[in-house]
Design a protein around this motif. Structure first.
Motif, PDB file in Angstrom:
ATOM      1  N   ASP A   1      46.495  34.027  39.884  1.00  0.00           N
ATOM      2  CA  ASP A   1      47.571  33.943  38.893  1.00  0.00           C
ATOM      3  C   ASP A   1      48.827  34.582  39.470  1.00  0.00           C
ATOM      4  O   ASP A   1      48.742  35.630  40.124  1.00  0.00           O
ATOM      5  CB  ASP A   1      47.210  34.737  37.618  1.00  0.00           C
ATOM      6  CG  ASP A   1      46.448  33.891  36.613  1.00  0.00           C
ATOM      7  OD1 ASP A   1      46.309  32.673  36.829  1.00  0.00           O
ATOM      8  OD2 ASP A   1      45.982  34.476  35.609  1.00  0.00           O
TER       9      ASP A   1
ATOM     10  N   SER B   1      34.873  38.383  32.614  1.00  0.00           N
ATOM     11  CA  SER B   1      35.487  39.569  33.182  1.00  0.00           C
ATOM     12  C   SER B   1      34.701  40.020  34.404  1.00  0.00           C
ATOM     13  O   SER B   1      33.470  40.008  34.386  1.00  0.00           O
ATOM     14  CB  SER B   1      35.470  40.677  32.119  1.00  0.00           C
ATOM     15  OG  SER B   1      35.635  41.931  32.720  1.00  0.00           O
TER      16      SER B   1
ATOM     17  N   GLN C   1      38.062  34.004  30.274  1.00  0.00           N
ATOM     18  CA  GLN C   1      36.974  33.172  30.805  1.00  0.00           C
ATOM     19  C   GLN C   1      35.764  34.014  31.149  1.00  0.00           C
ATOM     20  O   GLN C   1      34.681  33.499  31.345  1.00  0.00           O
ATOM     21  CB  GLN C   1      37.450  32.448  32.068  1.00  0.00           C
ATOM     22  CG  GLN C   1      38.344  31.274  31.767  1.00  0.00           C
ATOM     23  CD  GLN C   1      38.707  30.508  33.014  1.00  0.00           C
ATOM     24  OE1 GLN C   1      38.700  31.065  34.110  1.00  0.00           O
ATOM     25  NE2 GLN C   1      39.038  29.245  32.852  1.00  0.00           N
TER      26      GLN C   1
ATOM     27  N   ASP D   1      41.383  42.476  33.615  1.00  0.00           N
ATOM     28  CA  ASP D   1      40.116  41.788  33.885  1.00  0.00           C
ATOM     29  C   ASP D   1      39.936  40.531  33.044  1.00  0.00           C
ATOM     30  O   ASP D   1      39.285  39.580  33.474  1.00  0.00           O
ATOM     31  CB  ASP D   1      38.935  42.740  33.622  1.00  0.00           C
ATOM     32  CG  ASP D   1      38.794  43.779  34.724  1.00  0.00           C
ATOM     33  OD1 ASP D   1      39.569  43.716  35.699  1.00  0.00           O
ATOM     34  OD2 ASP D   1      37.913  44.657  34.616  1.00  0.00           O
ATOM     35  N   ASN D   2      40.492  40.534  31.827  1.00  0.00           N
ATOM     36  CA  ASN D   2      40.212  39.428  30.906  1.00  0.00           C
ATOM     37  C   ASN D   2      41.334  38.405  30.782  1.00  0.00           C
ATOM     38  O   ASN D   2      41.071  37.237  30.555  1.00  0.00           O
ATOM     39  CB  ASN D   2      39.895  39.993  29.518  1.00  0.00           C
ATOM     40  CG  ASN D   2      38.575  40.746  29.516  1.00  0.00           C
ATOM     41  OD1 ASN D   2      37.528  40.146  29.375  1.00  0.00           O
ATOM     42  ND2 ASN D   2      38.637  42.064  29.714  1.00  0.00           N
TER      43      ASN D   2
ATOM     44  N   ALA E   1      45.425  38.739  41.930  1.00  0.00           N
ATOM     45  CA  ALA E   1      46.609  38.027  41.448  1.00  0.00           C
ATOM     46  C   ALA E   1      47.702  38.040  42.511  1.00  0.00           C
ATOM     47  O   ALA E   1      47.702  38.899  43.396  1.00  0.00           O
ATOM     48  CB  ALA E   1      47.117  38.693  40.165  1.00  0.00           C
TER      49      ALA E   1
ATOM     50  N   ARG F   1      42.824  32.562  27.105  1.00  0.00           N
ATOM     51  CA  ARG F   1      42.720  32.635  28.570  1.00  0.00           C
ATOM     52  C   ARG F   1      41.461  33.349  29.053  1.00  0.00           C
ATOM     53  O   ARG F   1      41.163  33.343  30.245  1.00  0.00           O
ATOM     54  CB  ARG F   1      43.949  33.358  29.148  1.00  0.00           C
ATOM     55  CG  ARG F   1      45.165  32.471  29.227  1.00  0.00           C
ATOM     56  CD  ARG F   1      46.290  33.141  29.977  1.00  0.00           C
ATOM     57  NE  ARG F   1      45.961  33.539  31.337  1.00  0.00           N
ATOM     58  CZ  ARG F   1      46.068  32.763  32.417  1.00  0.00           C
ATOM     59  NH1 ARG F   1      46.496  31.542  32.298  1.00  0.00           N
ATOM     60  NH2 ARG F   1      45.757  33.223  33.605  1.00  0.00           N
TER      61      ARG F   1
ATOM     62  N   ARG G   1      42.726  42.560  41.399  1.00  0.00           N
ATOM     63  CA  ARG G   1      42.153  41.420  40.667  1.00  0.00           C
ATOM     64  C   ARG G   1      42.341  40.121  41.443  1.00  0.00           C
ATOM     65  O   ARG G   1      41.767  39.095  41.100  1.00  0.00           O
ATOM     66  CB  ARG G   1      42.825  41.336  39.286  1.00  0.00           C
ATOM     67  CG  ARG G   1      42.370  40.196  38.391  1.00  0.00           C
ATOM     68  CD  ARG G   1      41.030  40.466  37.747  1.00  0.00           C
ATOM     69  NE  ARG G   1      40.669  39.471  36.750  1.00  0.00           N
ATOM     70  CZ  ARG G   1      39.742  38.526  36.917  1.00  0.00           C
ATOM     71  NH1 ARG G   1      39.084  38.450  38.060  1.00  0.00           N
ATOM     72  NH2 ARG G   1      39.458  37.677  35.961  1.00  0.00           N
TER      73      ARG G   1
ATOM     74  N   ARG H   1      43.584  35.894  35.943  1.00  0.00           N
ATOM     75  CA  ARG H   1      42.569  35.310  36.834  1.00  0.00           C
ATOM     76  C   ARG H   1      43.058  35.436  38.273  1.00  0.00           C
ATOM     77  O   ARG H   1      44.267  35.477  38.516  1.00  0.00           O
ATOM     78  CB  ARG H   1      42.386  33.818  36.524  1.00  0.00           C
ATOM     79  CG  ARG H   1      41.981  33.565  35.100  1.00  0.00           C
ATOM     80  CD  ARG H   1      41.998  32.060  34.816  1.00  0.00           C
ATOM     81  NE  ARG H   1      41.911  31.842  33.393  1.00  0.00           N
ATOM     82  CZ  ARG H   1      42.338  30.744  32.781  1.00  0.00           C
ATOM     83  NH1 ARG H   1      42.881  29.759  33.473  1.00  0.00           N
ATOM     84  NH2 ARG H   1      42.210  30.619  31.475  1.00  0.00           N
ATOM     85  N   PRO H   2      42.125  35.440  39.237  1.00  0.00           N
ATOM     86  CA  PRO H   2      42.549  35.492  40.633  1.00  0.00           C
ATOM     87  C   PRO H   2      43.534  34.355  40.916  1.00  0.00           C
ATOM     88  O   PRO H   2      43.368  33.255  40.371  1.00  0.00           O
ATOM     89  CB  PRO H   2      41.238  35.300  41.408  1.00  0.00           C
ATOM     90  CG  PRO H   2      40.177  35.771  40.470  1.00  0.00           C
ATOM     91  CD  PRO H   2      40.654  35.431  39.090  1.00  0.00           C
TER      92      PRO H   2
END
Ligand code: PLP
Length: 380
Positions: A85, A219, A217, A78-79, A108, A215, A106, A82-83
Motif C-alpha cells: 500500500d 492481520s 483482510q 496491521d488491519n 507499505a 479493508r 508492514r 496491506r503490504p
C-alpha cells in the motif's frame, strides 16, 4: 500503615501518564469482574458509547485496545494497511517517525511528508503528496514530542479523491484539544488512556468507520487481529473470547470517560486552552519560551526551551525528588534543550500549575511573584 508496598505520590505534569483522579483510582480498585460477566458486558457497552461521544463519531466500532497507545497504532497498521500500500505519513516528531517505522515493517510504501520538529506540516504539502493514487494518509494530531497540533482540514477531501483512508493518532489530543472525528472526515483513529482522559496507562481507545473496516483482510499479528477482537467487543449475543480483557482497567476507563462527559467536551477543550496559555505566560516570566509558534500549539503539551544556565537534567531531578513533580525531557533534536510539560485533564488546573511554578522558581533561586501573577491573570 498500608498492607501493600506503597509507591510515592507524584504530581504528573510530564508527557504522560497524567494525574489520575481519586474517583478513577477508586473505580479501578473495585473487585475484579470476569471478562464475560454480564455486569462487565454492560460496562463494555457504556465504554463504547462514551468513546463515540468523546471521539465525536457515529462509528459502530469504538473500543479500547488492550494495550498502550502504541497497540492502537499496531491495530491500525496491521488491519487497515496491506503490504505494498502507498501510505502518506506526516513526520514532524517522534510519533510520526514511529508510525513511519511501523508502516515500513508492514511492507507499505511509505511516502514521508516532513516538517522540522516544532512546526506543523503545511496542509498544502500533504495535499500535494496526495496527487498520485495512494491507500491511506496518516498524521499525528497532537505531536507529544514537540507540543505541536496538526490541522486536519482539507485532508479528508484529498483522501476521498483517491478512495484512500484518512487516519490519525489522537493519543495526546483526545479530550484536551478540539477534535471532531466525523466532521474532520477521519476514517480511523487511536488514542491512549493516560493523557487527557486521566486514566492509568494500559488502554488504547480505537475507532474505525465501515469504509475502513471494509479493508480488513486479516492481520499479521495474532494479538491485534481486529476481526477476532471485534467478535468479543461487538459480538451480538455471543461474545467470543479472544484474550482476557483487562477488566479493572476498562472499568477505570468508563469512570474517566464519564468525568469527561460530565464536564462536556467544549468546556474541557476551553479549559485546556486557558491552562496552556496561563502556564505559558507564567513560565515566560521565568525565562522559558514556548517551542510552538502561536497558532500551532498543542494545548495539552507545553514544550519550552530551557534558558541558558538552567541545569536541564538536574532541575528536573530536583523537581521530582524534592517536590514530587514530574515533567518530561525531550528527545531527538530537542534533547537537552526542551522540557515538555503536560497540561492534561486534571493537570490543566490552577492548583497543580501553581505548585509547579513555585517549585521551579525555588529551584532556579528566583522570586516567584511575577510568574504567579501571570499564572493567576491567565486563569482570571
Ligand atoms: C502522540 C503519541 N502517539 C503514540 C504514543 C504511544 O503511546 P504509548 O506510549 O501509550 O504506547 C504516545 C505516547 O506518548 C503519543 O504521545
Amino acid at each position: 500503615v498500608t498492607s501493600f508496598a506503597a509507591v510515592p505520590e507524584r504530581l504528573l505534569l510530564g508527557s504522560g501518564p497524567s494525574p489520575v483522579p481519586q474517583r478513577v483510582l477508586d473505580a479501578l480498585a473495585q473487585p475484579t469482574l470476569g471478562h464475560l460477566d454480564p455486569a462487565f458486558v454492560e460496562v463494555m457497552e457504556e465504554v463504547a458509547e462514551l468513546l463515540r461521544a468523546t471521539f465525536r463519531t457515529a462509528n459502530r466500532t469504538a473500543f479500547p485496545v488492550s494495550a498502550t497507545g502504541s497497540g492502537g497504532m499496531q491495530t491500525m497498521v496491521d488491519n487497515l494497511i496491506r503490504p505494498d500500500d502507498r501510505v502518506i505519513v506526516g513526520v514532524n516528531g517522534l510519533f510520526g517517525e514511529r508510525m513511519s517505522d511501523a508502516l515500513t515493517r508492514r511492507g507499505a510504501e511509505v511516502v514521508r511528508v516532513e516538517a522540522e520538529w516544532g512546526r506543523a506540516i503545511p496542509t498544502e504539502r500533504l495535499v500535494a503528496a496526495a496527487e498520485d493514487p495512494f491507500a491511506a494518509l496518516f498524521v499525528v494530531h497532537g505531536e507529544t514530542s514537540t507540543g505541536v497540533v496538526q490541522p486536519l482540514d482539507a485532508l479528508a477531501e484529498a483522501c476521498a479523491q483517491h478512495g484512500a483512508l484518512f487516519m490519525i493518532d489522537c493519543v495526546t489530543s483526545l479530550g484536551g484539544q478540539p477534535l471532531d472525528l466525523d466532521a474532520a472526515g477521519v476514517d480511523a483513529a487511536f488514542s491512549g488512556a493516560q493523557k487527557c482522559l486521566n486514566c492509568p496507562p494500559g488502554l488504547a481507545p480505537f475507532t474505525a468507520n465501515d469504509r475502513a473496516l471494509e479493508r480488513v483482510q486479516g492481520s499479521p499479528s495474532w494479538y491485534f487481529d481486529l476481526r477476532a477482537v471485534l467478535d468479543y467487543w461487538e459480538g451480538d449475543g455471543a461474545r467470543t473470547y479472544h484474550h482476557t480483557a483487562p477488566t479493572n482497567m476498562v472499568v477505570a476507563l468508563r469512570e474517566a470517560l464519564r468525568i469527561v462527559q460530565e464536564e462536556g467536551l467544549e468546556p474541557r477543550w476551553e479549559r485546556h486552552a486557558k491552562a496552556h496559555e496561563a502556564l505559558r505566560s507564567a513560565l515566560a516570566q521565568l525565562g522559558f519560551e514556548r517551542v510552538a509558534p502561536e497558532g500551532e500549539q498543542l494545548h495539552p503539551l507545553l514544550a519550552v526551551r530551557i534558558p541558558e544556565g538552567v541545569d536541564y537534567n538536574g532541575t528536573r531531578a530536583a523537581l521530582l525528588q524534592d517536590h514530587d513533580i514530574e515533567i518530561a525531557a525531550a528527545s531527538g533534536p530537542f534533547a537537552g534543550q526542551v522540557w515538555r510539560i503536560g497540561v492534561m485533564g486534571e493537570g490543566a488546573r490552577p492548583e497543580p500549575q501553581e505548585r509547579l511554578v513555585r517549585a521551579l522558581a525555588r529551584e532556579l533561586g528566583v522570586d516567584v511573584t511575577v510568574a504567579l501573577d501571570a499564572l493567576h491573570d491567565g486563569w482570571a
